[in-house]
Design an enzyme around this catalytic site. Sequence first.
Site, short mmCIF file in Angstrom:
data_model
loop_
_atom_site.label_atom_id
_atom_site.label_comp_id
_atom_site.label_asym_id
_atom_site.label_seq_id
_atom_site.Cartn_x
_atom_site.Cartn_y
_atom_site.Cartn_z
N ASP A 44 -19.48 -27.01 -48.63
CA ASP A 44 -20.44 -27.07 -47.51
C ASP A 44 -20.28 -25.85 -46.61
O ASP A 44 -21.01 -25.70 -45.63
CB ASP A 44 -20.36 -28.40 -46.75
N SER A 45 -19.37 -24.96 -46.99
CA SER A 45 -19.31 -23.62 -46.38
C SER A 45 -20.66 -22.92 -46.53
O SER A 45 -20.93 -21.95 -45.82
CB SER A 45 -18.21 -22.78 -47.03
N ASP A 83 -18.91 -30.64 -52.46
CA ASP A 83 -18.54 -31.22 -51.17
C ASP A 83 -19.50 -32.32 -50.77
O ASP A 83 -20.72 -32.16 -50.90
CB ASP A 83 -18.62 -30.13 -50.09
N LYS A 111 -15.68 -33.81 -53.22
CA LYS A 111 -14.58 -33.51 -52.27
C LYS A 111 -14.91 -34.11 -50.91
O LYS A 111 -16.03 -33.95 -50.42
CB LYS A 111 -14.36 -32.00 -52.17
N GLU A 113 -13.33 -34.70 -46.85
CA GLU A 113 -12.37 -34.22 -45.87
C GLU A 113 -11.87 -35.38 -45.02
O GLU A 113 -12.69 -36.13 -44.47
CB GLU A 113 -13.02 -33.19 -44.93
N GLU A 180 -5.97 -26.86 -46.66
CA GLU A 180 -6.53 -25.65 -46.03
C GLU A 180 -5.75 -25.32 -44.77
O GLU A 180 -5.53 -26.18 -43.91
CB GLU A 180 -8.02 -25.89 -45.68
#
Length: 264
Positions: A44-45, A83, A111, A113, A180
């Site tokens: 999602d960057s 993501d 993924k 978070e 990260e």
Amino acid sequence: MAVTINTLREFKEKGEAFSVLTSYDATFAQVVSEAGVDVILIGDSLGMVLQGNDSTLPVSLDEMVYHTACVARGNKGALIMADMPFMTYGTTEAALENAAELMRAGAHMVKLEGTDWMKETISALSERGVPVCAHLGLTPQFVNKFGGYKVQGRDERAAEMMIEHACELENAGADVILLECVPAPLAARITQAVKAPVIGIGAGADTDGQVLVVHDMLGITPGRKPRFVKDFLAEADSVQGAVEAYVKAVKARTFPAEEHTFKA
Ligand code: KIV
């Protein structure tokens, strides 16, 4: 041969480092997979590097599905990880529905978070056939809780808690852990503590795999360059050559070097 979750487990067992890069379209997916990258992350960057936002929070599920489908069409054998965007896995029911969209678009793994609050959701996904990567440490979707993009796990209490969370999420069914921006000694402890392959970014050289945002490793991201980034295009004569150099450096564990690492 196509990379699967078993390939990543074998890499860990043999102590062979594996490489991960983000891609958001078919052309980059083809270039990076043909250059030998093991895992493609549709991060999602993309909200920052493609859309120009100042965080990943505005990215929608539809946008992630679109980019995942583009990557799947160009991919030549890498494992595709997508993501789940902000608040699309806030409840287990939402996570199941939204992960299904990403898997239908061509993802092999999603993924998420977060920390121990994701246990139930990860179990539910895993039991229904969705492999999960649990992203810990500096989780960019939490930037407003962290008050900025800061290295995590610096004091012993926070470090112990991160180790505990990694173990709990693995026990809940997480197949891969991603760390990260954590001090390298902590990332090494977590990599030892879990059986699941651990991918690092800004987490030192001792994790099982390494990931970078493709724009960062090509040196084309505007603004301040984070410590953990290396511009591989600076010493290569093509994008293909830069990606091959990245893969080689990760496999040889010459990247990340000391200057890309947080010690404490
Ligand atoms: O969104 C992303 O690209 C990521 C990587 C930085 C790990 O999560």
